[in-house]
Design an enzyme around this catalytic site. Structure first.
Site, mmCIF file in Angstrom:
data_model
loop_
_atom_site.group_PDB
_atom_site.id
_atom_site.type_symbol
_atom_site.label_atom_id
_atom_site.label_comp_id
_atom_site.label_asym_id
_atom_site.label_seq_id
_atom_site.Cartn_x
_atom_site.Cartn_y
_atom_site.Cartn_z
ATOM 1 N N GLU A 24 0.822 -1.213 0.000
ATOM 2 C CA GLU A 24 0.000 0.000 0.000
ATOM 3 C C GLU A 24 0.857 1.265 0.000
ATOM 4 O O GLU A 24 0.547 2.243 -0.677
ATOM 5 C CB GLU A 24 -0.905 0.034 1.242
ATOM 6 N N LEU A 25 1.942 1.246 0.779
ATOM 7 C CA LEU A 25 2.771 2.451 0.876
ATOM 8 C C LEU A 25 3.416 2.778 -0.469
ATOM 9 O O LEU A 25 3.460 3.924 -0.891
ATOM 10 C CB LEU A 25 3.848 2.276 1.958
ATOM 11 N N ASN A 133 20.499 -5.914 2.043
ATOM 12 C CA ASN A 133 20.195 -5.449 0.697
ATOM 13 C C ASN A 133 19.233 -4.250 0.735
ATOM 14 O O ASN A 133 18.683 -3.849 -0.268
ATOM 15 C CB ASN A 133 19.597 -6.614 -0.103
ATOM 16 N N ARG A 541 10.625 1.376 -3.773
ATOM 17 C CA ARG A 541 11.137 0.203 -4.498
ATOM 18 C C ARG A 541 11.117 -1.037 -3.626
ATOM 19 O O ARG A 541 11.592 -1.018 -2.500
ATOM 20 C CB ARG A 541 12.575 0.447 -4.953
ATOM 21 N N TRP A 587 21.033 -11.708 -2.800
ATOM 22 C CA TRP A 587 19.721 -11.141 -3.125
ATOM 23 C C TRP A 587 18.597 -12.171 -3.051
ATOM 24 O O TRP A 587 17.520 -11.977 -3.595
ATOM 25 C CB TRP A 587 19.789 -10.431 -4.486
ATOM 26 N N ASP A 625 28.436 -11.483 -13.363
ATOM 27 C CA ASP A 625 28.235 -10.292 -12.530
ATOM 28 C C ASP A 625 28.335 -10.625 -11.055
ATOM 29 O O ASP A 625 27.688 -11.562 -10.580
ATOM 30 C CB ASP A 625 26.825 -9.720 -12.785
ATOM 31 N N HIS A 667 31.566 -7.850 -13.262
ATOM 32 C CA HIS A 667 31.122 -6.476 -13.062
ATOM 33 C C HIS A 667 30.749 -6.274 -11.604
ATOM 34 O O HIS A 667 30.075 -7.103 -10.991
ATOM 35 C CB HIS A 667 29.910 -6.183 -13.959
ATOM 36 N N GLU A 691 31.960 0.762 -11.333
ATOM 37 C CA GLU A 691 31.379 2.090 -11.405
ATOM 38 C C GLU A 691 32.467 3.104 -11.067
ATOM 39 O O GLU A 691 33.200 2.917 -10.109
ATOM 40 C CB GLU A 691 30.261 2.151 -10.359
ATOM 41 N N HIS A 720 22.973 6.402 -13.847
ATOM 42 C CA HIS A 720 21.908 6.636 -12.868
ATOM 43 C C HIS A 720 21.094 7.874 -13.205
ATOM 44 O O HIS A 720 20.104 8.161 -12.541
ATOM 45 C CB HIS A 720 22.500 6.750 -11.462
HETATM 46 N N1 GLN Z 1 24.344 -7.354 -16.209
HETATM 47 C C1 GLN Z 1 23.513 -6.572 -15.321
HETATM 48 C C2 GLN Z 1 22.819 -5.474 -16.102
HETATM 49 O O1 GLN Z 1 23.392 -4.936 -16.977
HETATM 50 C C3 GLN Z 1 24.310 -5.984 -14.191
HETATM 51 C C4 GLN Z 1 23.444 -5.221 -13.236
HETATM 52 C C5 GLN Z 1 24.115 -4.781 -11.958
HETATM 53 O O2 GLN Z 1 25.296 -4.628 -11.884
HETATM 54 N N2 GLN Z 1 23.363 -4.566 -10.922
HETATM 55 O O3 GLN Z 1 21.710 -5.116 -15.821
HETATM 56 ZN ZN ZN Z 2 26.239 -2.580 -11.903
#
Ligand code: GLN
Ligand code: ZN
Length: 781
Positions: A24-25, A133, A541, A587, A625, A667, A691, A720
């Site tokens: 709901e929120l 998380n 989210r 996750w 990843d 990554h 990043e 972002h």
């Molecule tokens: N391979 C993923 C993407 O491009 C990596 C996402 C992430 O680093 N959170 O969406």
């Molecule tokens: Zn990423």
């Protein structure tokens, strides 16, 4: 407990999910932001009233038993706004906060502006809350940040509830607030927000006085940061701060301090010297206190309460009530008769979904092993009762708990012989790809990439059409054949676009994935997914973590179909995309009946098979990843070696069988990863993307200094924001990267995946990126 005046309830929880059983929120927030529902406070009140009633019905009946922890967006933001501790760019919002009631429409709007940014005023940044998380908003504090008490919604909540005596306001504590803050942009080099402790304490005093004036009888401070030793502030200074802060706050109202997410015996001892009423220990992620500690506290906490957080706030497994009672009794015995012992959760229940009884499509046997927030409340109540009155008083709860444990132990999917044999047979060789120089030569020969190759991180925009097709397929309105055709068309378009722009290593775009973890969970045995199991990630989210309950196997190849299709469409190099074992675990809700290292290796073996199948399908570059590898880093540095052993080990198991010619990428997506440089090095990937654009490559010197010699793709485009970076901006970042790295090492790529971006800015930015890389190449040659 002869003459105790302690106020803390014998059965309670540290916090409850705020998002609402039907999110709901989330929906109320989003419609408020779209200007559709202006009475957000009314929705919030309704949620609060329902929650209080629900918790009372579940058995939280004592005074102060129900946490008043409702938050519109984030619990740290609640303190930031209560103290007006915002950076200069939000001066207008601070004025609104000072001039209006905390839950008025103007005030809420100002709070959301701080949380979400506006125009070129960047939002406060988000960071993972401890090793969870959940993301909190990071306070930005400098020497001139104005800090003073402006008013708090917690006060209104207490003042308006009909059940004030039963509720207990919960606040992020002052030390955690400052230890988790970052230095404001204009602060001098090396500035520590902790220097503002006195001002922050003064603000909190105003807040606690206000709570008291409005009827609060007990207040809980969450101080999880005290359980971590990863701070630049020296431990002695932190402990002095604890003594000072709680020396003063506990004079105003009976005070409980929760030490969750770990353990901090030294803090317990310091708090003993203050008037703090209750200290809460985390027995799940912390450890059971030793006898020496307990004997000391038996005296130093005489007349007060030690609350034992024995029901996990972090995971969804039912508590083994027999085992828990045994632990509680042992501790209680050691603490003696003068200390009151209360039962609670290890952390707030904000990390778990609301109610497992609503999961009607879940296998009933597996469902019987689970406890979500509401079930955990019942567990706490039963344990408190069992502790006070003996096993007989909770016989039904005990027999349910035993039945669930037996059912779980005996389920054939929990222990699969072949899987156990396979993990036991893993050797060091399986985690070793051999000499990097040899691999590099083989890959150069096989791939023939230019200097400074360009690539992306994996996903391309998840358009409305893609999501609509997935939803229709799920509802049965779109046949599997039509759905797959739609995904193939998307892959086809994405490949052509990348070819036209001139990217060197192409991706298929991940259109078929709802989520980078859930997608794999849905294709592996040993996982289940839920229908209503939403958990707040930040603001509005939410994520719906999968549940990893059994031994993991891969019934058939998962990604080969899509990556193979992409490879068949082009002469260029295509990169396959996998999610790594640690991230899948971080996750999801993960089983705790076998060591995490073993779970990670099971996942590693499944991914190893996937790597082999991708290679066979002609995919020469494979990215695994691991954005979550830092997230699970233990709060105590002494536990780091063991963590890195199994986490890095599972990644290397997943990638260890790849041929020399196959280029393994990974990554990681956060910028302050100087802390894990060593881990990144040990992953032994051929290329690592990270990043880096926001920090303008600040992390590179540390990596160079470490002697990192493999490929590195520091992000040159901040994905972002929808802003399109110019060729010049990107070129400048490439130049900076070349100051620290050899040209043969450098890759040119964005910061992260492009899933949440639109196509317009994506293709414009990607063109600029390719152009900047070409220009840099020319300069070099
Ligand atoms: N391979 C993923 C993407 O491009 C990596 C996402 C992430 O680093 N959170 O969406
Ligand atoms: Zn990423």
């Amino acid at each position: 407990m002869s003459n105790s005046t302690s106020q803390f309830p014998l059965a309670s929880i540290l916090g409850y999910p705020r998002i609402g059983p039907n999110r709901e929120l989330k929906f109320a927030l989003e419609s408020f932001w779209h200007g559709e529902n202006n009475d957000l406070a009314a929705t919030a009140d309704e949620l609060r009233v329902k929650r209080t009633r629900r918790l009372r019905d579940l058995g939280l009946e004592e005074a102060g038993a129900i946490p008043e922890d409702f938050s519109y967006y984030d619990q740290v933001l609640d303190i930031i706004t209560a103290l007006g501790a915002v950076p200069e760019r939000f001066a207008p919002e601070r004025k609104v906060l000072a001039d209006s009631e905390p839950e008025s429409t103007e005030s809420l709007k100002a709070q959301f502006t701080i949380a979400r940014g506006e125009g070129d005023r960047a939002a406060l940044s988000l960071m993972k809350w401890l090793d969870s998380n959940y993301h909190y908003l990071v306070p930005e504090i400098g020497p001139d940040t104005e800090i003073s008490y402006l008013g708090s919604k917690r006060v209104r909540a207490i003042a308006t509830t009909k059940d004030a005596a039963r509720t207990r306001p919960v606040l992020v504590g002052p030390l955690t607030f400052l230890l988790l803050a970052s230095a404001a942009d204009n602060a001098p080099e090396g500035y520590e927000p902790f220097e503002r402790l006195d001002d922050v304490l003064a603000g909190y005093k105003g807040l606690v006085e206000d709570l008291k004036a409005n009827g609060a009888t007990l207040v809980q401070f969450d101080e999880p940061a005290l359980c971590s030793d990863r701070h630049t502030v020296a431990r002695d200074r932190i402990l002095d701060g604890v003594a000072k802060v709680y020396g003063e706050l506990a004079e105003i109202l009976p005070t409980a301090v929760a030490l969750s997410y770990g353990h901090a015996e030294d803090v317990v001892d310091v708090l003993a010297k203050t008037k703090v009423d209750t200290v809460v220990l985390d027995l799940v992620r912390g450890c059971e206190p030793g006898e020496a500690d307990l004997n000391r506290w038996a005296e130093s906490y005489a007349g007060r309460t030690i609350a034992l957080g024995i029901v996990s706030g972090r995971n969804i497994w039912r508590t083994d009530l027999d085992e828990a009672l045994e632990t509680l009794r042992r501790i209680k015995k050691n603490l003696g008769d003068d200390v009151r012992v209360a039962v609670t959760t290890s952390t707030s229940l904000q990390h778990v979904p609301h109610d497992v009884s609503r999961e009607e499509s879940l296998d009933p046997q597996i469902r019987s092993w689970l406890a979500f927030a509401d079930q955990k409340v019942e567990e706490v109540v039963a344990l408190a009762k069992g502790l006070a009155e003996g096993d007989e008083a909770i016989e039904d709860a005990l027999s349910d708990s035993r039945a669930a444990a037996t059912s779980r132990r005996e389920h054939p999917g929990v222990k699969v012989e072949e899987v156990r044999k396979a993990t036991a047979a893993v050797t060091d060789d399986d985690r070793n790809r051999g000499d990097y120089a040899e691999r590099k030569a083989a890959q150069d020969e096989a791939l023939k990439l230019p200097l400074l190759p360009t690539t992306t991180i994996g996903s391309f925009p998840q358009t409305k059409e893609i999501r609509a097709a997935r939803a229709a397929h799920r509802r049965g309105e779109l046949s599997t054949a039509d759905y797959e055709a739609a995904m193939e068309k998307e892959i086809h378009d994405v490949i052509r676009t990348q070819e036209e722009i001139g990217v060197d290593v192409l991706v298929h775009g991940e259109a078929e994935r709802n989520d980078m973890v859930q997608y794999f969970a849905e294709h592996l045995n040993g996982f289940v997914t839920t229908t209503h199991g939403w958990v707040q990630s930040y603001g509005s989210r939410c994520t719906r973590p999968s549940i990893l309950w059994g031994d993991v196997t891969r019934p058939e190849p998962i990604t080969v179909r899509w990556s193979g299709y992409a490879a068949s469409l082009t002469d260029r190099v295509v990169k396959g995309m996998l999610t790594g074992p640690v991230t899948i675990m971080a996750w999801s809700f993960v089983r705790e009946d076998i060591p995490w290292g073993e779970v990670a290796d099971q996942l590693g073996l499944c991914l190893r098979d996937e790597v082999r199948d991708l290679e066979a399908a002609g995919v020469q570059v494979i990215q695994v990843d691991e954005p979550a590898i830092r997230e699970l880093l233990p709060l105590r540095s002494t536990e780091e070696t063991e963590y890195l052993r199994w986490s890095v080990g599972s990644f290397r198991l997943a990638t260890g069988s790849a041929a020399k010619e196959t280029s393994i990428h990974t990554h990681l997506c956060y910028s302050d990863f100087a802390t894990v440089v060593d881990a990144i090095d040990r992953l032994d990937a051929d290329v690592t993307s990270i990043e880096a654009s926001r920090s303008r490559m600040a992390v590179l010197p540390a990596i160079a200094e470490h002697g990192f010699d493999r490929g590195l793709g520091p992000g040159v485009w901040d994905i972002h924001s929808p802003r399109v970076p110019s060729v010049e901006e990107i070129s400048e970042l490439i130049d900076r990267a070349l100051d620290a790295l050899a040209p043969e090492q450098l890759w040119v790529n964005p910061d992260c995946g492009l899933k949440t971006r639109g196509w317009e800015e994506t293709s414009a930015s990607l063109k600029n990126l390719v152009e900047a890389a070409k220009a840099a190449r020319e300069k070099l040659s």
